[in-house]
Design a protein around this motif. Structure first.
Motif, PDB file in Angstrom:
ATOM      1  N   TYR A   1       1.234 -15.482 -12.316  1.00  0.00           N
ATOM      2  CA  TYR A   1       1.062 -16.109 -11.005  1.00  0.00           C
ATOM      3  C   TYR A   1      -0.413 -16.200 -10.612  1.00  0.00           C
ATOM      4  O   TYR A   1      -1.183 -15.260 -10.813  1.00  0.00           O
ATOM      5  CB  TYR A   1       1.819 -15.319  -9.938  1.00  0.00           C
ATOM      6  CG  TYR A   1       3.316 -15.416 -10.070  1.00  0.00           C
ATOM      7  CD1 TYR A   1       3.994 -16.520  -9.576  1.00  0.00           C
ATOM      8  CD2 TYR A   1       4.051 -14.410 -10.690  1.00  0.00           C
ATOM      9  CE1 TYR A   1       5.369 -16.625  -9.700  1.00  0.00           C
ATOM     10  CE2 TYR A   1       5.426 -14.500 -10.814  1.00  0.00           C
ATOM     11  CZ  TYR A   1       6.084 -15.615 -10.316  1.00  0.00           C
ATOM     12  OH  TYR A   1       7.438 -15.716 -10.449  1.00  0.00           O
TER      13      TYR A   1
ATOM     14  N   PRO B   1       1.927 -10.629 -14.973  1.00  0.00           N
ATOM     15  CA  PRO B   1       2.462 -11.890 -14.432  1.00  0.00           C
ATOM     16  C   PRO B   1       1.461 -13.027 -14.559  1.00  0.00           C
ATOM     17  O   PRO B   1       0.252 -12.801 -14.612  1.00  0.00           O
ATOM     18  CB  PRO B   1       2.720 -11.555 -12.956  1.00  0.00           C
ATOM     19  CG  PRO B   1       2.793 -10.068 -12.891  1.00  0.00           C
ATOM     20  CD  PRO B   1       1.890  -9.564 -13.967  1.00  0.00           C
TER      21      PRO B   1
ATOM     22  N   THR C   1       0.880  -4.688  -3.993  1.00  0.00           N
ATOM     23  CA  THR C   1       0.960  -6.149  -4.052  1.00  0.00           C
ATOM     24  C   THR C   1       1.055  -6.637  -5.492  1.00  0.00           C
ATOM     25  O   THR C   1       1.867  -7.517  -5.812  1.00  0.00           O
ATOM     26  CB  THR C   1      -0.268  -6.779  -3.363  1.00  0.00           C
ATOM     27  OG1 THR C   1      -0.311  -6.350  -1.999  1.00  0.00           O
ATOM     28  CG2 THR C   1      -0.182  -8.295  -3.405  1.00  0.00           C
TER      29      THR C   1
ATOM     30  N   TRP D   1       5.821 -21.489  -0.315  1.00  0.00           N
ATOM     31  CA  TRP D   1       5.468 -20.069  -0.417  1.00  0.00           C
ATOM     32  C   TRP D   1       5.125 -19.553   0.980  1.00  0.00           C
ATOM     33  O   TRP D   1       4.103 -19.931   1.545  1.00  0.00           O
ATOM     34  CB  TRP D   1       4.273 -19.947  -1.358  1.00  0.00           C
ATOM     35  CG  TRP D   1       3.802 -18.583  -1.715  1.00  0.00           C
ATOM     36  CD1 TRP D   1       2.961 -17.788  -1.015  1.00  0.00           C
ATOM     37  CD2 TRP D   1       4.102 -17.859  -2.920  1.00  0.00           C
ATOM     38  NE1 TRP D   1       2.711 -16.619  -1.681  1.00  0.00           N
ATOM     39  CE2 TRP D   1       3.407 -16.633  -2.861  1.00  0.00           C
ATOM     40  CE3 TRP D   1       4.884 -18.139  -4.039  1.00  0.00           C
ATOM     41  CZ2 TRP D   1       3.475 -15.689  -3.884  1.00  0.00           C
ATOM     42  CZ3 TRP D   1       4.954 -17.187  -5.046  1.00  0.00           C
ATOM     43  CH2 TRP D   1       4.255 -15.983  -4.963  1.00  0.00           C
TER      44      TRP D   1
ATOM     45  N   PHE E   1       3.296  -9.957   1.021  1.00  0.00           N
ATOM     46  CA  PHE E   1       2.097  -9.515   0.331  1.00  0.00           C
ATOM     47  C   PHE E   1       1.033  -9.164   1.368  1.00  0.00           C
ATOM     48  O   PHE E   1       0.593 -10.044   2.119  1.00  0.00           O
ATOM     49  CB  PHE E   1       1.560 -10.602  -0.607  1.00  0.00           C
ATOM     50  CG  PHE E   1       2.498 -10.976  -1.722  1.00  0.00           C
ATOM     51  CD1 PHE E   1       2.885 -10.021  -2.644  1.00  0.00           C
ATOM     52  CD2 PHE E   1       2.977 -12.267  -1.849  1.00  0.00           C
ATOM     53  CE1 PHE E   1       3.746 -10.351  -3.682  1.00  0.00           C
ATOM     54  CE2 PHE E   1       3.838 -12.604  -2.881  1.00  0.00           C
ATOM     55  CZ  PHE E   1       4.230 -11.634  -3.799  1.00  0.00           C
TER      56      PHE E   1
ATOM     57  N   ARG F   1       4.455  -6.060  -6.684  1.00  0.00           N
ATOM     58  CA  ARG F   1       5.432  -7.010  -6.130  1.00  0.00           C
ATOM     59  C   ARG F   1       5.452  -8.301  -6.954  1.00  0.00           C
ATOM     60  O   ARG F   1       6.500  -8.917  -7.127  1.00  0.00           O
ATOM     61  CB  ARG F   1       5.112  -7.308  -4.662  1.00  0.00           C
ATOM     62  CG  ARG F   1       5.499  -6.177  -3.713  1.00  0.00           C
ATOM     63  CD  ARG F   1       5.726  -6.701  -2.302  1.00  0.00           C
ATOM     64  NE  ARG F   1       6.272  -5.625  -1.472  1.00  0.00           N
ATOM     65  CZ  ARG F   1       5.584  -4.931  -0.576  1.00  0.00           C
ATOM     66  NH1 ARG F   1       4.304  -5.208  -0.391  1.00  0.00           N
ATOM     67  NH2 ARG F   1       6.150  -3.985   0.138  1.00  0.00           N
ATOM     68  N   TYR F   2       4.286  -8.709  -7.445  1.00  0.00           N
ATOM     69  CA  TYR F   2       4.263  -9.875  -8.336  1.00  0.00           C
ATOM     70  C   TYR F   2       5.036  -9.578  -9.620  1.00  0.00           C
ATOM     71  O   TYR F   2       5.703 -10.453 -10.177  1.00  0.00           O
ATOM     72  CB  TYR F   2       2.824 -10.262  -8.673  1.00  0.00           C
ATOM     73  CG  TYR F   2       2.165 -11.148  -7.642  1.00  0.00           C
ATOM     74  CD1 TYR F   2       2.472 -12.504  -7.570  1.00  0.00           C
ATOM     75  CD2 TYR F   2       1.238 -10.639  -6.747  1.00  0.00           C
ATOM     76  CE1 TYR F   2       1.867 -13.330  -6.632  1.00  0.00           C
ATOM     77  CE2 TYR F   2       0.621 -11.454  -5.797  1.00  0.00           C
ATOM     78  CZ  TYR F   2       0.946 -12.796  -5.746  1.00  0.00           C
ATOM     79  OH  TYR F   2       0.349 -13.609  -4.807  1.00  0.00           O
ATOM     80  N   LYS F   3       4.925  -8.346 -10.103  1.00  0.00           N
ATOM     81  CA  LYS F   3       5.637  -7.979 -11.329  1.00  0.00           C
ATOM     82  C   LYS F   3       7.146  -7.958 -11.120  1.00  0.00           C
ATOM     83  O   LYS F   3       7.919  -8.076 -12.072  1.00  0.00           O
ATOM     84  CB  LYS F   3       5.162  -6.607 -11.816  1.00  0.00           C
ATOM     85  CG  LYS F   3       3.700  -6.582 -12.232  1.00  0.00           C
ATOM     86  CD  LYS F   3       3.159  -5.170 -12.343  1.00  0.00           C
ATOM     87  CE  LYS F   3       1.646  -5.163 -12.498  1.00  0.00           C
ATOM     88  NZ  LYS F   3       1.056  -3.821 -12.408  1.00  0.00           N
TER      89      LYS F   3
ATOM     90  N   TYR G   1      -1.604 -13.399  -8.304  1.00  0.00           N
ATOM     91  CA  TYR G   1      -1.832 -12.126  -8.978  1.00  0.00           C
ATOM     92  C   TYR G   1      -3.244 -12.069  -9.552  1.00  0.00           C
ATOM     93  O   TYR G   1      -3.978 -11.087  -9.355  1.00  0.00           O
ATOM     94  CB  TYR G   1      -0.796 -11.958 -10.095  1.00  0.00           C
ATOM     95  CG  TYR G   1      -0.945 -10.683 -10.903  1.00  0.00           C
ATOM     96  CD1 TYR G   1      -0.267  -9.527 -10.538  1.00  0.00           C
ATOM     97  CD2 TYR G   1      -1.753 -10.643 -12.043  1.00  0.00           C
ATOM     98  CE1 TYR G   1      -0.387  -8.360 -11.284  1.00  0.00           C
ATOM     99  CE2 TYR G   1      -1.889  -9.487 -12.790  1.00  0.00           C
ATOM    100  CZ  TYR G   1      -1.199  -8.345 -12.410  1.00  0.00           C
ATOM    101  OH  TYR G   1      -1.346  -7.192 -13.143  1.00  0.00           O
TER     102      TYR G   1
ATOM    103  N   ASN H   1       4.170 -16.320   3.072  1.00  0.00           N
ATOM    104  CA  ASN H   1       3.757 -14.914   3.026  1.00  0.00           C
ATOM    105  C   ASN H   1       3.755 -14.373   4.450  1.00  0.00           C
ATOM    106  O   ASN H   1       2.892 -14.732   5.262  1.00  0.00           O
ATOM    107  CB  ASN H   1       2.377 -14.764   2.396  1.00  0.00           C
ATOM    108  CG  ASN H   1       1.964 -13.305   2.286  1.00  0.00           C
ATOM    109  OD1 ASN H   1       2.799 -12.399   2.314  1.00  0.00           O
ATOM    110  ND2 ASN H   1       0.677 -13.056   2.175  1.00  0.00           N
TER     111      ASN H   1
ATOM    112  N   MET I   1       8.710 -10.199  -9.426  1.00  0.00           N
ATOM    113  CA  MET I   1       9.175 -11.577  -9.294  1.00  0.00           C
ATOM    114  C   MET I   1       9.684 -12.127 -10.622  1.00  0.00           C
ATOM    115  O   MET I   1       9.429 -11.545 -11.676  1.00  0.00           O
ATOM    116  CB  MET I   1       8.041 -12.450  -8.744  1.00  0.00           C
ATOM    117  CG  MET I   1       7.685 -12.146  -7.294  1.00  0.00           C
ATOM    118  SD  MET I   1       6.447 -13.282  -6.633  1.00  0.00           S
ATOM    119  CE  MET I   1       7.356 -14.838  -6.696  1.00  0.00           C
TER     120      MET I   1
ATOM    121  N   GLU J   1      -4.429 -10.483  -0.521  1.00  0.00           N
ATOM    122  CA  GLU J   1      -4.619 -11.741  -1.240  1.00  0.00           C
ATOM    123  C   GLU J   1      -6.053 -11.832  -1.742  1.00  0.00           C
ATOM    124  O   GLU J   1      -6.963 -11.214  -1.168  1.00  0.00           O
ATOM    125  CB  GLU J   1      -4.337 -12.945  -0.340  1.00  0.00           C
ATOM    126  CG  GLU J   1      -2.883 -13.212  -0.088  1.00  0.00           C
ATOM    127  CD  GLU J   1      -2.660 -14.487   0.707  1.00  0.00           C
ATOM    128  OE1 GLU J   1      -1.525 -14.987   0.689  1.00  0.00           O
ATOM    129  OE2 GLU J   1      -3.616 -14.990   1.342  1.00  0.00           O
TER     130      GLU J   1
END
Length: 567
Positions: free
Chosen positions: A207, A205, A314, A331, A537, A317-319, A210, A333, A321, A540
C-alpha cells in the motif's frame, strides 16, 4: 550380602545414567574447541542438545535464553541436520552482520529491536569479535546461531502479519498464514540469494500509505525525543481547592520539563502560570492565548515514545488489510477526518468528512457503493430515539413535530404523537421516526448507500458549517461528506465507463443536477461498483514527514496498553 551388592549396582547404574544425561544436556559454558576446523561440527552437536532441552523446557535453553519460535526453529534445524546458519569456522558470515544491523535498525520498520534478542546478540557479537580467546567457545557460537534464527522468524512474522490481532473487517488470504515450513522456505531463500533487505521488504504490504509512513520514519527518529514527560490529568475539579492545587503543581512540573517555568516548592502566581503557558504554546507552534484547555493538555501529554507506538500500530493495521484492493476505491480515514478517492494510483479528489462521536463511533467497514439517493428522507436510528428523543417526548409529546420529524407506523401512516402514552416506552417504540426530504434534512440532499449491518452510509448534511472545525467527530455514526457532489459525479463517470459501445448512459450529471434543482427524491443505482474502505489510521506520511492524528475512539490506546506497554 548379595542383596546389598545388587542395591549398590542399581545405584551405580542410576548414577551413570544421570552422568550421561547431564553430560549430554550440559550447560554450555566454556565449551572450548581448540581446532577451528572442528568448531562447526561441535556447534551442530550443541545446537541439537540445546533444541532438545528447549523443546522439553518451555522454549528455554540451559543458558536461560528464551526461543519463542522453538517449534519452527527445531523443525528447520532438524531438517538441515543442525548445521550452522550464521557462522563457520569461528567467523561471522556476512549475512549474520546484515541480520544484526537490521535488528539494530528495526525502528525504521516500526519494530522494536529488543523483541529480537538485540541485547543478547550485541553481547555475544562483541564477545566473539573483540576477544580472540572466546572465538574458541562453541557455546557462544551455538547461542548466536539460535538467537539469530529465532529473530529471523520473529521478524518474518511481524513484517507479514504485524503484532496486533487481525480486525474482523478484513479477511486475510490463505497465503498470509505462516506455517513452520514457510519460515524454513524464507530462511532457505535468504541463504540461497543472500539478499536480506530485499527479502524482508517483500514481506511488507504494497500500500502507498504504508510506504509513505516508512519513508518518514527516519526523519522522525532523527529528531525523536525519548524523554517521558509528566502526565497531566485533565479535567480537574476547579471547585475543589485541594484538586486545583494538585493540578497546578503537576502543570508547573510539566511546564518546567519543557523549560517554560521554574519549578519551586511554592505555587506559581496566575501571572507566572499565564506567561509559562504562552511560552509553551509558542514552543509548540500553538496560538499563545494562555488558556488551559483540553487540547492544550492533550498536546502536553503527547510524547515521541507514544507517537512511535502509533507508527507501529498503523503499520500493523496495513498488514491486517487484504493483500490487494481494487484499482478504484474510496478511502475514509476517520482520525484524519478526510476521504480520498483513488483511481489507478491517481488521487481524483479529497474531501473533509464528519464522523461519529466517541459515544456513537463510526464502525470500521468495507463495501461497495450500491446507489445514490437525491433528496433522501432520514429514518432516525433506534439508539437516537431511546437516548435523545424518548426522555423529551415523555414531557413534551410535540417534541418530534418541533424538530420537523414524523411518526410513521408499519403501514406507512402518519401518527399524531400527542395521542400516545409515551411513558409506556423505554427500550424503543413500534414506529419509525422519519424526517422528510428537503434542504433542512439531516442527510442534506444526497445519500450514498453501501451494504453493511450497521445502517451506516455516506451523505451530505444540513450543517455544512461544521466542516470548518478541526475536530469533526460529531455525528451519530454515519459519515458526512463535504464534497458529496464531486463523489456523485465521479460515480456517474465511472458508471459510463462500464457501458458497451453504443449504449446510452443510465443517467448523467445533468440528470442529477435536474433532480436536485427540482428537489426530487430519486434512487440512482450504481452499477459499476466502487469499493469503500472506512479505516482507522492515526498516522500518515506526507512529503517525507509523519503527521499524527488524535486517537478519537481510543482504539490505539487499547492496543498500546495490551501489546506495547513495556516497549
Amino acid at each position: 550380602m548379595n542383596r546389598y551388592k545388587h542395591i549398590i549396582l542399581i545405584f551405580a547404574s542410576l548414577f551413570i545414567c544421570i552422568l550421561i544425561v547431564s553430560c549430554r544436556h550440559r550447560k554450555n559454558v566454556n565449551h572450548i574447541v581448540s581446532n577451528p576446523e572442528k568448531m562447526d561440527e561441535t556447534v551442530e552437536d550443541d545446537i541439537q542438545d540445546a533444541l532438545e532441552f528447549a523443546m522439553d523446557n518451555g522454549a528455554m535453553t540451559e543458558d536461560s535464553l528464551k526461543l519463542p519460535y522453538i517449534n519452527p526453529l527445531n523443525s528447520f534445524y532438524t531438517n538441515n541436520k543442525f548445521e550452522c546458519v550464521w557462522s563457520h569456522k569461528e567467523k561471522w558470515d556476512p549475512l549474520a552482520d546484515s541480520m544484526y544491523r537490521f535488528i539494530q535498525n528495526a525502528a525504521l520498520y516500526g519494530l522494536y529491536r529488543n523483541d529480537y534478542h538485540y541485547k543478547e546478540l550485541t553481547t555475544l557479537r562483541d564477545t566473539l569479535i573483540k576477544n580472540s580467546s572466546t572465538k574458541k567457545d562453541a557455546a557462544l557460537w551455538t547461542n548466536a546461531d539460535l538467537l539469530l534464527t529465532d529473530a529471523f522468524m520473529h521478524i518474518t512474522k511481524d513484517l507479514k502479519l504485524g503484532r496486533i490481532p487481525v480486525d474482523s473487517v478484513f479477511a486475510k488470504s490463505a497465503d498470509s498464514v505462516i506455517t513452520d515450513s514457510s519460515y524454513a522456505v524464507s530462511l532457505n531463500e535468504l541463504l540461497d540469494k543472500k539478499q536480506l533487505t530485499i527479502l524482508f521488504n517483500s514481506f511488507e504490504p504494497k500500500y502507498r500509505g504504508y510506504w509513505d509512513i516508512k519513508n518518514g520514519i527516519r526523519s522522525f527518529l532523527d529528531s525523536m525525543d525519548l524523554h517521558i514527560y509528566t502526565f497531566v490529568p485533565y479535567p480537574y475539579n476547579a471547585k475543589d481547592k485541594n484538586d486545583s492545587v494538585k493540578f497546578v503543581k503537576i502543570l508547573q512540573k510539566r511546564l518546567y520539563e519543557s523549560h517554560s517555568i521554574n519549578f519551586t516548592d511554592s505555587l506559581p502566581t496566575f501571572s507566572q502560570l499565564d506567561t509559562a503557558i504562552k511560552k509553551y504554546q509558542v514552543l509548540k507552534g500553538l496560538k499563545p492565548d494562555g488558556i488551559i484547555s483540553e487540547s492544550l493538555i492533550s498536546v502536553m501529554n503527547e510524547n515521541d515514545v507514544d507517537r512511535f507506538k502509533s507508527i507501529a500500530i498503523t503499520l500493523d493495521r496495513y498488514k491486517n488489510m487484504p493483500d490487494s484492493i481494487p484499482d478504484k476505491y474510496i478511502w475514509v480515514n476517520l482520525p484524519s477526518f478526510y476521504m480520498h478517492v483513488w483511481d489507478h494510483d491517481t488521487l481524483v479528489f479529497e474531501s473533509k468528512i464528519i464522523c461519529g462521536k466517541p459515544l456513537t463511533p463510526t464502525p470500521l467497514l468495507t463495501g461497495n457503493i450500491t446507489n445514490m439517493i437525491t433528496y433522501p428522507t432520514w429514518t432516525v436510528p433506534n439508539s437516537i430515539i431511546v437516548k435523545q428523543y424518548l426522555p423529551k417526548l415523555k414531557t413534551d409529546p410535540n417534541y418530534l413535530t418541533k424538530l420537523g420529524l414524523h411518526l410513521i407506523n408499519k403501514t406507512g401512516d402518519v401518527i399524531d404523537p400527542t395521542t400516545l402514552n409515551w411513558k409506556r416506552y423505554t427500550a424503543g417504540i413500534p414506529f419509525n421516526v422519519v424526517q422528510g426530504s428537503g434542504d433542512d434534512n439531516s442527510l442534506g440532499v444526497m445519500k450514498f448507500n453501501f451494504n453493511n449491518p450497521f445502517a451506516i452510509y455516506l451523505h451530505d448534511t444540513n450543517q455544512r458549517y461544521l466542516f470548518k472545525n478541526n475536530s469533526r467527530d460529531l455525528s451519530h455514526g454515519c459519515v458526512r461528506v463535504q464534497e458529496w457532489q464531486k463523489l456523485a459525479y465521479y460515480l456517474i463517470r465511472n458508471d459510463s465507463l462500464a457501458l458497451k459501445h453504443g449504449q446510452k448512459p443510465w443517467f448523467t450529471t445533468d440528470t442529477v443536477n435536474n433532480l436536485l434543482a427540482n428537489k426530487v427524491k430519486r434512487l440512482l443505482p450504481v452499477r459499476n461498483k466502487v469499493a469503500l474502505y472506512i479505516l482507522y489510521f492515526t498516522c500518515e506520511g506526507k512529503d517525507g514527514k509523519l503527521v499524527f492524528y488524535d486517537d478519537i475512539y481510543d482504539r490505539d490506546k487499547i492496543l498500546k496498553e495490551k501489546y506495547f506497554a513495556n516497549e
